[in-house]
Design an enzyme around this catalytic site. Structure first.
Site, PDB file in Angstrom:
ATOM      1  N   ASP A   1       6.739   2.891   1.242  1.00 44.66           N
ATOM      2  CA  ASP A   1       5.843   3.546   2.185  1.00 44.66           C
ATOM      3  C   ASP A   1       4.480   2.838   2.073  1.00 44.66           C
ATOM      4  O   ASP A   1       4.264   1.986   1.207  1.00 44.66           O
ATOM      5  CB  ASP A   1       5.736   5.049   1.900  1.00 44.66           C
ATOM      6  CG  ASP A   1       5.261   5.808   3.143  1.00 44.66           C
ATOM      7  OD1 ASP A   1       4.748   5.169   4.083  1.00 44.66           O
ATOM      8  OD2 ASP A   1       5.397   7.037   3.177  1.00 44.66           O
TER       9      ASP A   1
HETATM   10  C1  BGC Z   1       3.950   7.500   6.197  1.00 50.86           C
HETATM   11  C2  BGC Z   1       5.257   6.956   6.705  1.00 50.86           C
HETATM   12  C3  BGC Z   1       5.026   5.960   7.802  1.00 50.86           C
HETATM   13  C4  BGC Z   1       4.116   4.863   7.274  1.00 50.86           C
HETATM   14  C5  BGC Z   1       3.850   3.773   8.275  1.00 50.86           C
HETATM   15  C6  BGC Z   1       2.967   6.398   5.880  1.00 50.86           C
HETATM   16  O1  BGC Z   1       1.707   6.909   5.612  1.00 50.86           O
HETATM   17  O2  BGC Z   1       4.198   8.284   5.051  1.00 50.86           O
HETATM   18  O3  BGC Z   1       6.069   8.012   7.151  1.00 50.86           O
HETATM   19  O4  BGC Z   1       6.248   5.444   8.241  1.00 50.86           O
HETATM   20  O5  BGC Z   1       2.883   5.452   6.903  1.00 50.86           O
HETATM   21  O6  BGC Z   1       3.017   4.165   9.273  1.00 50.86           O
END
Ligand code: BGC
Length: 754
Positions: free
Chosen positions: A284
């Protein structure tokens, strides 16, 4: 004739079967050859995923992305789309990089790319997995035409705590329903064949257990037994992986004291060895970097932990490109480990057909015809209609009668932005019809009244934490003035529809709440409206279960519409006036108050089950044990009645199958759809078992007066669980089987598994 057919199908089968290995062999040859030309730095470059400038979804930003792309230090980018922009980027790769390896282009296409559907919690409330699969394919079609190859979806985190803002992004609290929806989404996005131009790669997230964050506070710690993981939280991830998901995203939380992003047991032993996952793992946003704050090592150490645990791609930290060369040199990370990760990224690009055509899927023509096509817009409305849940309808307050004088009151009557919801990708909220627009459109000339009634958000702290620009109307009028005006308006009407809820960004990421009531200023308005004595229907537009005890006790009708997407305004109007009959059912328990959390239907029995007759049983002294609305609950404008449960046999053998049937009757006077639910209880186990577990469901349409027999097959497979040795088994013994309209049903029969 028969013989010819047989020969023909044998030839087809040989061709098809031969095709697969040869495709894999071709891919392996291609990747071997490419990797033989790559330096260590170039291989590491493939593991680097950077965010472009179209959107921001985390606190730390990527810099100098284009230069890094030219230097061969980037494998993929996200927060970036449109045919033109993506084509330019791939052009740059082809003309200015040594090995011309196309970039992966990803984005958080969570509930639609440009056509926006209801939020995932709303979609789950439809229980319509066939429709959800159609939506995922439609989303893939639109996103791929706009240059995207990859979505960070589905989010399959099981969640039992509505304080957690991200419950809006998932399917709710149930492992079985969560798994069915996860499979439907993966199938819809990928269609089992990424070489098709109109597919995109899915990414199962957040692996794992992210939905169990302590106190419902985002990014928080998790500590969970293996039994709970295997039996309750892991099934949706496993189902998505087994449905063929091409990538998996790690979660921010820790598991067994180690952040998921550095957890080898999770990413290698479980995901790859036990489940056979063959795709790639991405972190993530900055999750490797964040491991320093978790306190498991310095920059080099957390990078080492992540790649050795099984991470293949680093989202935004850039720790892999910065640290891996030295770590390999020092022997702390094997070059073979980097090779394996690089290979997985290149394989994904190959499967997408990017080496054959770096401009895969991009087409201005397709973008023109496929983006927001009439079919997709219709699908968005179908989904919104099916996702709306009628929570209360005293004295048939709903549907409304358009010939009456109705006052629509509340800050969400004319709000566009909220309808679209959080994570609304490239959806343009400025183009959508509000509930008010939809009313005027449908009932031109009708005598509807309007008052804003209150600000959407008045609380200063929440205002600071959320985005007040995007469509949240804030003016200087004091709260009392707005309420007085609303009360005057209500006084002129036959009845009131209050449209209240949460701003779009009060749910989603980083939007946990410690209190899930309607905001005080909204509640004050509702209380003032109640004093007018007019009948009131409350329309809720929001992204999580709220605590609605006061509303339930005082308001005549309550309609939960979630954040319903770009056709949401029209869908709400159709439901309000009875042109469509509500059929959604909640997939998360609605607590009576926040102190009951965690509250979920598939809990265990204690040794002192609740009893009104004894003090020393499990309970609170200040609040009932039951939820306000149980999992699976939702009303209709018609009534459904269930016959008792008939079993085809009272004994099920190890290899056998029996059926449980009910006769379902529409005993009201409107056509409607009912979601019939099958639950099982294993009465005695080698470990304690939940009081009920969902094991099947069917959406059934019935005309007034019509009856249908609804049948579910029950096999030992359905009764399996992980025992204390983590073996997946069904244990002989007695089971209850329930069939009804929500998880509270007591309509049951008993059978024995031999
Ligand atoms: C979130 C994810 C997301 C990623 C990319 C993160 O902060 O937890 O769910 O896919 O950002 O935007």
């Amino acid at each position: 004739m028969k013989k010819t057919l047989l020969i023909l199908s044998a030839i087809i089968c040989i061709a098809a079967c031969a095709d697969k290995p040869s495709h894999e062999t071709e891919m392996n040859k291609f990747v071997d050859n490419l990797m033989s030309q790559m330096t260590l730095e170039e291989k590491i470059g493939q593991l680097n995923l950077l965010s472009m400038w179209f959107d921001v979804t985390g606190p730390r930003m990527s810099k100098d992305v284009e230069q890094k792309v030219k230097d061969g230090l980037v494998g993929g980018v996200f927060n970036f789309w449109t045919p033109n922009a993506v084509r330019k980027l791939q052009d740059m790769i082809l003309t200015q990089t040594r090995l011309k390896i196309p970039l992966l282009v990803g984005y958080d296409v969570i509930h639609g790319h440009r056509t926006i559907y209801p939020i995932p919690l709303g979609l789950a409330s439809t229980w319509d997995t066939e429709m959800i699969e159609r939506i995922a394919s439609a989303v893939a079609d639109e996103a791929s035409a706009d240059g995207l190859h990859w979505t960070f979806s589905p989010m399959v985190d099981l969640a039992r705590d509505p304080r957690w803002g991200r419950v809006s992004e998932g399917a709710g609290e149930d492992p079985y329903l969560g798994a069915e929806i996860a499979k439907a989404m993966v199938r819809g996005y990928e269609q089992g064949d990424l070489s098709k131009q109109n597919t995109i790669m899915s990414c199962v997230k957040h692996f794992a257990l992210y939905g169990a964050a302590e106190g419902g506070r985002d990014y928080n710690t998790i500590d969970m037994s293996r039994l709970r993981m295997y039996n309750e939280y892991l099934p949706p991830y496993e189902a998505a992986v087994k449905a063929g998901a091409s990538s998996v995203m790690t979660s921010f939380n820790e598991i067994d004291g180690l952040p998921a992003t550095g957890n080898q047991w999770l990413l290698t032993d479980l995901l790859r060895r036990q489940w056979g996952f063959g795709g790639f793992v991405v972190t993530d946003w900055t999750a490797i970097y964040e491991m320093e704050d978790h306190g498991v090592g310095d920059k080099a150490k957390v990078t080492e932990l992540s790649i050795n645990a099984g991470v293949d791609m680093d989202m935004v930290s850039e720790y892999m490109i910065e640290e891996l060369p030295a770590l390999v040199k020092a022997g702390r990370v094997k070059e073979a480990t980097v090779d394996a990760a690089c290979r997985r990224i290149l394989e994904a690009k190959y499967r997408l057909g990017l080496f054959a055509d770096p401009y895969r899927g991009i087409s201005e023509e397709r973008a023109k015809t496929q983006i927001k096509s009439p079919e997709k817009l219709a699908l968005s409305k179908e989904a919104a209609l099916k996702s709306i849940v009628l929570l209360k309808n005293e004295g048939q307050t709903l549907p409304l009668d358009a010939s009456k004088k109705i006052a629509f009151i509340g800050p969400l009557v004319k709000n566009q932005r909220t309808l679209l919801g959080n994570w609304a990708a490239a959806g343009d909220w400025k183009q959508i019809m509000t509930l008010w627009d939809a009313l005027e459109n449908k009932y031109a000339g009708a005598k509807f009244l309007y008052a804003q009634g209150c600000h959407l958000v008045e609380d200063k702290y929440i205002r600071r934490m959320t985005d007040q620009q995007n469509g949240n109307v804030i003016d200087d009028r004091p709260a009392q003035q707005l309420i007085d005006e609303a009360v005057r308006t209500a006084g002129q009407a036959d009845m009131v529809v209050a449209v209240l809820g949460e701003a779009y960004d009060m749910s989603g990421e980083a939007a946990s709440r410690s209190n899930i009531n309607l905001l005080d200023n909204q509640k004050n308005l509702l209380k003032a409206l109640k004093k007018t004595g007019k009948p009131i229907a409350l329309v809720l537009i929001n992204g999580r279960p709220l605590t609605l005890q006061w509303e339930h006790d005082n308001i005549d009708a309550i309609l939960e519409t979630w954040l319903p997407g770009m056709r949401g305004g029209e869908a709400i109007v159709d439901i309000l006036f009875g042109d469509a009959n509500p059929s959604g059912k909640i997939t998360m328990t609605f607590p009576r108050n926040v102190g009951q959390i965690p509250i979920y239907y598939n809990h265990k029995s204690t040794g002192r089950p609740f009893s009104n007759d004894s003090k020393f049983t499990t309970k609170y002294i200040d609040m009932e044990n039951t939820p306000l609305y149980p999992f699976g609950y939702g009303l209709s404008y018609t009534q459904f009645t269930y016959s008792g449960v008939q079993l085809s046999d009272s004994t099920l053998t190890a290899n056998g199958s029996i059926t449980a049937s009910v006769t379902l009757t529409n005993s009201g006077n409107r056509a409607g759809e009912e979601i019939v639910q099958l639950y099982v209880r294993d009465l005695v186990g080698s470990i304690t078992r939940p009081v009920k577990e969902l094991k099947g469901f069917q959406r059934v349409e019935l005309k007034p007066g019509e009856s249908k027999q609804i049948t579910f097959a029950i096999t030992p497979e359905l009764l399996k669980f992980y025992n204390s040795d983590l073996q997946w088994i069904a244990e002989p013994g007695e089971f209850l089987v329930f069939v009804g309209g929500d998880s509270n049903t007591d309509n049951k029969a008993k059978f024995t598994l031999r």
